[in-house]
Design a protein around this motif. Structure first.
Motif, PDB file in Angstrom:
ATOM      1  N   SER A   4       0.819  -1.217   0.000  1.00 58.41           N
ATOM      2  CA  SER A   4       0.000   0.000   0.000  1.00 58.41           C
ATOM      3  C   SER A   4       0.848   1.260   0.000  1.00 58.41           C
ATOM      4  N   PHE A   5       2.169   1.118   0.034  1.00 56.39           N
ATOM      5  CA  PHE A   5       3.071   2.272   0.087  1.00 56.39           C
ATOM      6  C   PHE A   5       4.085   2.170  -1.038  1.00 56.39           C
ATOM      7  N   PHE A   6       4.213   3.232  -1.814  1.00 56.74           N
ATOM      8  CA  PHE A   6       5.126   3.246  -2.954  1.00 56.74           C
ATOM      9  C   PHE A   6       5.980   4.514  -2.927  1.00 56.74           C
ATOM     10  N   VAL A   7       7.200   4.380  -3.434  1.00 56.25           N
ATOM     11  CA  VAL A   7       8.059   5.539  -3.690  1.00 56.25           C
ATOM     12  C   VAL A   7       8.279   5.568  -5.203  1.00 56.25           C
ATOM     13  N   PRO A   8       7.393   6.243  -5.931  1.00 54.74           N
ATOM     14  CA  PRO A   8       7.496   6.232  -7.397  1.00 54.74           C
ATOM     15  C   PRO A   8       8.784   6.881  -7.892  1.00 54.74           C
ATOM     16  N   THR A   9       9.269   6.393  -9.017  1.00 53.49           N
ATOM     17  CA  THR A   9      10.455   6.986  -9.648  1.00 53.49           C
ATOM     18  C   THR A   9      10.083   8.098 -10.602  1.00 53.49           C
ATOM     19  N   ALA A  10       8.820   8.161 -11.014  1.00 56.84           N
ATOM     20  CA  ALA A  10       8.406   9.191 -11.964  1.00 56.84           C
ATOM     21  C   ALA A  10       6.895   9.324 -11.957  1.00 56.84           C
ATOM     22  N   ARG A  11       6.453  10.464 -12.468  1.00 57.18           N
ATOM     23  CA  ARG A  11       5.031  10.733 -12.706  1.00 57.18           C
ATOM     24  C   ARG A  11       4.907  11.266 -14.129  1.00 57.18           C
ATOM     25  N   THR A  12       4.078  10.625 -14.907  1.00 52.96           N
ATOM     26  CA  THR A  12       3.741  11.139 -16.224  1.00 52.96           C
ATOM     27  C   THR A  12       2.365  11.777 -16.143  1.00 52.96           C
ATOM     28  N   GLN A  13       1.886  12.291 -17.240  1.00 52.88           N
ATOM     29  CA  GLN A  13       0.545  12.859 -17.224  1.00 52.88           C
ATOM     30  C   GLN A  13      -0.504  11.794 -16.933  1.00 52.88           C
ATOM     31  N   ALA A  14      -0.172  10.545 -17.234  1.00 52.98           N
ATOM     32  CA  ALA A  14      -1.191   9.503 -17.160  1.00 52.98           C
ATOM     33  C   ALA A  14      -0.961   8.456 -16.083  1.00 52.98           C
ATOM     34  N   ALA A  15       0.221   8.454 -15.407  1.00 47.27           N
ATOM     35  CA  ALA A  15       0.489   7.347 -14.493  1.00 47.27           C
ATOM     36  C   ALA A  15       1.636   7.671 -13.543  1.00 47.27           C
ATOM     37  N   PHE A  16       1.680   6.916 -12.419  1.00 48.93           N
ATOM     38  CA  PHE A  16       2.835   6.874 -11.526  1.00 48.93           C
ATOM     39  C   PHE A  16       3.645   5.626 -11.872  1.00 48.93           C
ATOM     40  N   THR A  17       4.964   5.788 -11.963  1.00 46.90           N
ATOM     41  CA  THR A  17       5.849   4.661 -12.219  1.00 46.90           C
ATOM     42  C   THR A  17       6.395   4.151 -10.895  1.00 46.90           C
ATOM     43  N   VAL A  18       6.154   2.862 -10.597  1.00 46.31           N
ATOM     44  CA  VAL A  18       6.575   2.275  -9.335  1.00 46.31           C
ATOM     45  C   VAL A  18       7.404   1.023  -9.604  1.00 46.31           C
ATOM     46  N   ALA A  19       8.095   0.539  -8.567  1.00 50.32           N
ATOM     47  CA  ALA A  19       8.980  -0.615  -8.745  1.00 50.32           C
ATOM     48  C   ALA A  19       8.197  -1.915  -8.856  1.00 50.32           C
ATOM     49  N   ALA A  20       7.151  -2.065  -8.051  1.00 53.23           N
ATOM     50  CA  ALA A  20       6.390  -3.321  -8.020  1.00 53.23           C
ATOM     51  C   ALA A  20       5.091  -3.086  -7.273  1.00 53.23           C
ATOM     52  N   GLY A  21       4.153  -4.034  -7.414  1.00 52.50           N
ATOM     53  CA  GLY A  21       2.916  -3.996  -6.646  1.00 52.50           C
ATOM     54  C   GLY A  21       1.886  -3.013  -7.137  1.00 52.50           C
ATOM     55  N   GLY A  22       2.056  -2.495  -8.352  1.00 52.37           N
ATOM     56  CA  GLY A  22       1.178  -1.436  -8.837  1.00 52.37           C
ATOM     57  C   GLY A  22      -0.079  -1.889  -9.548  1.00 52.37           C
ATOM     58  N   ALA A  23      -0.312  -3.195  -9.673  1.00 54.03           N
ATOM     59  CA  ALA A  23      -1.475  -3.695 -10.426  1.00 54.03           C
ATOM     60  C   ALA A  23      -2.743  -3.586  -9.590  1.00 54.03           C
ATOM     61  N   LEU A  24      -3.119  -2.369  -9.250  1.00 55.19           N
ATOM     62  CA  LEU A  24      -4.264  -2.107  -8.396  1.00 55.19           C
ATOM     63  C   LEU A  24      -5.557  -2.169  -9.207  1.00 55.19           C
ATOM     64  N   PRO A  25      -6.652  -2.631  -8.599  1.00 52.53           N
ATOM     65  CA  PRO A  25      -7.927  -2.680  -9.317  1.00 52.53           C
ATOM     66  C   PRO A  25      -8.410  -1.284  -9.703  1.00 52.53           C
ATOM     67  N   GLN A  26      -9.117  -1.207 -10.813  1.00 50.05           N
ATOM     68  CA  GLN A  26      -9.731   0.048 -11.219  1.00 50.05           C
ATOM     69  C   GLN A  26     -10.666   0.531 -10.116  1.00 50.05           C
ATOM     70  N   GLY A  27     -10.620   1.830  -9.833  1.00 54.35           N
ATOM     71  CA  GLY A  27     -11.429   2.401  -8.768  1.00 54.35           C
ATOM     72  C   GLY A  27     -10.720   2.501  -7.438  1.00 54.35           C
ATOM     73  N   THR A  28      -9.508   1.944  -7.337  1.00 57.02           N
ATOM     74  CA  THR A  28      -8.721   2.117  -6.107  1.00 57.02           C
ATOM     75  C   THR A  28      -8.383   3.590  -5.930  1.00 57.02           C
ATOM     76  N   LEU A  29      -8.468   4.080  -4.712  1.00 54.99           N
ATOM     77  CA  LEU A  29      -8.050   5.446  -4.398  1.00 54.99           C
ATOM     78  C   LEU A  29      -6.596   5.436  -3.943  1.00 54.99           C
ATOM     79  N   VAL A  30      -5.797   6.363  -4.465  1.00 58.20           N
ATOM     80  CA  VAL A  30      -4.409   6.518  -4.045  1.00 58.20           C
ATOM     81  C   VAL A  30      -4.180   7.978  -3.666  1.00 58.20           C
ATOM     82  N   HIS A  31      -3.263   8.190  -2.744  1.00 53.36           N
ATOM     83  CA  HIS A  31      -2.974   9.547  -2.285  1.00 53.36           C
ATOM     84  C   HIS A  31      -1.481   9.806  -2.392  1.00 53.36           C
ATOM     85  N   ALA A  32      -1.125  10.922  -3.026  1.00 56.10           N
ATOM     86  CA  ALA A  32       0.271  11.287  -3.265  1.00 56.10           C
ATOM     87  C   ALA A  32       0.681  12.443  -2.361  1.00 56.10           C
TER      88      ALA A  32
END
Length: 502
Positions: free
Chosen positions: A107-135
């Motif tokens: 549930s905790f990520f340290v992304p390496t990048a943010r694009t206009q469309a996504a956060f880039t993470v090392a692993a564990g990012g295959a979250l279901p559609q509709g999941t809420l995330v907070h940056a």
């Protein structure tokens, strides 16, 4: 008299990093985080030696030079409770792996990048559609805040809308699972006060755990919330594909809301609790601590002291009247080094804390109750102070041929709750005399999220009335916590990456 400059207390600093489990005392090369201890609240951060002096019969009648025969390493820190601290030490307090919402085991990520469309993470990012995330912590304001995960998430990429390109460098930017948002009419509340799904959401895939607290509904009156009066914190009892059974709700049970036309939010991030040593989540997490002493080295260089092989033996939360909530960590470890200019690899890269908003007991504690565990009837709600003390009762095992502890031995959990209560009803006094099983819960919230502190089973002693001059009658019961017969734990901490404004 020395003319050297003194090391200034305000320039001192403390870092913490988890050691690799199974490598007690070995300095970690990564994972260093900055703690924020209060002034004059770094104590016993040194090798506490024990010496013995020879005592021969002697005509000289003088003491002999002592020899070192033992040593202890038991630093203690007190600081304001923050979201960062909860993340850094949560698993170490209860000696167990966290349970994460989102369904990917993280549930905790340290992304390496943010694009206009996504956060880039090392692993564990295959979250279901509709999941809420907070940056949090991103330089671009558009990249901070609450986002809804779109379709097509994979292990290394979490799709969300509304961002701008950013690649963090030299600062910490984080992303956490904050909960889930249902489609129109997908989530409802039935007449029994339980959460229902229309079938479009399978609750069993979202990482919900019995015993964990969730927060039901977004901003009151919005499309993300149920009808007025139906929402707030509640405890998960069981999880089925289309039904989440709840107890200890912050709202009165009786009305139903099928959520027609609403896209209801449920907020939940991760949960830690103590478990049996045979449980798959049990782990004995050791830490390395670094103390900076500025200006005492050659040419005014800083020197560093390392507390090695440290485990959290005691954890205290103190919530006095009209004050900030404080956390005290008592460590037991294998050694504390002498000051040196040599610094452990990776410590210099420790980031500035991100989730640093404080919790107070006036405006950031929306829920505080002691309930009858059987009926959920309120026993105590008018509280002027509380203090929770949790201990793993860790000791150092010592033996010949080794100065100080060779190993750390985890003992039996002990946990207590001290309360100062305004007497408005007789329930607390009766609970004490009748040995009633109770449960304690406190929700603390701030702009960085929140935490629900849960003691699911305790009994009161010492509910003696006090009659102060020109005041109200009070009692100071002491709650002795014990293993919950249902959940099999004594202390639970439900951490929220985000909570909506009340």
């Amino acid at each position: 008299m020395s003319n050297l400059p003194a090391s200034r207390a305000e320039s001192a600093g403390v870092l913490l990093a988890p050691e690799v489990i199974g490598q007690l005392g070995v300095p970690p090369a990564a994972g260093w985080r900055t703690l924020q201890p209060d002034q004059d609240q770094i104590t016993d951060f040194y090798r506490n030696i024990k010496t013995v002096s020879p005592s021969p019969i002697s005509v000289e009648r003088q003491e002999q030079a002592p020899e070192i025969v033992d040593a202890d390493a038991m630093p203690k820190l007190t600081q304001d409770l923050t979201g960062d601290l909860l993340h850094d030490i949560g698993e170490g307090v209860v000696l167990a792996k966290a349970r994460h919402s989102g369904g990917t085991g993280s549930s905790f990520f340290v992304p390496t990048a943010r694009t206009q469309a996504a956060f880039t993470v090392a692993a564990g990012g295959a979250l279901p559609q509709g999941t809420l995330v907070h940056a949090k912590g991103w330089a671009a304001a558009a990249n901070n805040g609450l986002f809804v995960v779109g379709a097509g998430a994979v292990a290394g990429s979490i799709p969300v809308a509304g961002g701008v390109p950013e690649a963090p460098a030299g600062y910490l930017a984080t992303l956490e699972v904050a909960g889930l948002r249902g489609g129109a009419g997908a989530i409802g509340i039935d007449v029994n006060g339980h959460l229902t799904s229309d079938g479009s959401i399978d609750f069993t895939t979202r990482g919900l755990s019995p015993g964990q607290e969730i927060y039901v509904g977004g901003v009151p009156g919005s499309a993300f919330a149920f009808a007025t009066g139906l929402g707030g914190v509640a405890e998960v009892v069981s999880v089925a594909p289309a039904l989440v059974t709840l107890r200890r709700r912050a709202w009165a049970v009786g009305a139903a809301d099928p959520g027609t036309g609403k896209t209801i939010d449920l907020y939940v991030t991760r949960w830690v609790r103590n478990v049996a040593t045979t449980h798959p989540d049990y782990q004995e997490q050791p830490y390395h601590l670094e103390l900076t002493l500025s200006g005492i080295g050659p040419a005014g260089a800083s020197e560093y002291v390392y507390a090695q092989g440290q485990m959290i033996s005691s954890f205290e939360l103190s919530a006095p009247l009209a004050q900030l909530v404080k956390a005290t960590l008592g460590f037991v470890g294998t050694d504390v080094t002498d000051p040196s200019v040599a610094r452990v690899a990776g410590a210099a890269a420790a980031p500035v804390p991100v989730a640093v908003d404080r919790f107070n007991t006036s405006t950031k504690e929306p829920y505080l109750q002691v309930l009858d565990a059987a009926t959920e009837a309120s026993v105590v709600s008018d509280v002027t102070s509380w203090k929770l003390t949790f201990s793993n009762n860790i000791t150092g095992q010592k033996q010949h041929g080794k100065l100080g502890p060779k190993r750390l031995v985890v003992g039996k959990v002990s946990c207590s709750l001290d309360l100062e209560v305004v007497v408005t009803q007789d329930d607390a006094i009766r609970a004490c005399s009748n040995n009633t099983t109770l449960m304690f819960g406190a929700l603390l919230r701030n702009s960085n999220g929140g935490v629900f502190v849960n003691l699911p089973a305790l009994k009161f002693t010492g509910a003696v009335p006090k009659f102060p001059a020109n005041g109200v009658v009070t009692i100071s019961p002491k709650g002795g916590a014990f293993i919950d017969p249902l959940g099999r734990y004594t202390l639970g901490l439900s951490v929220f990456a985000y909570l909506p404004p009340a």
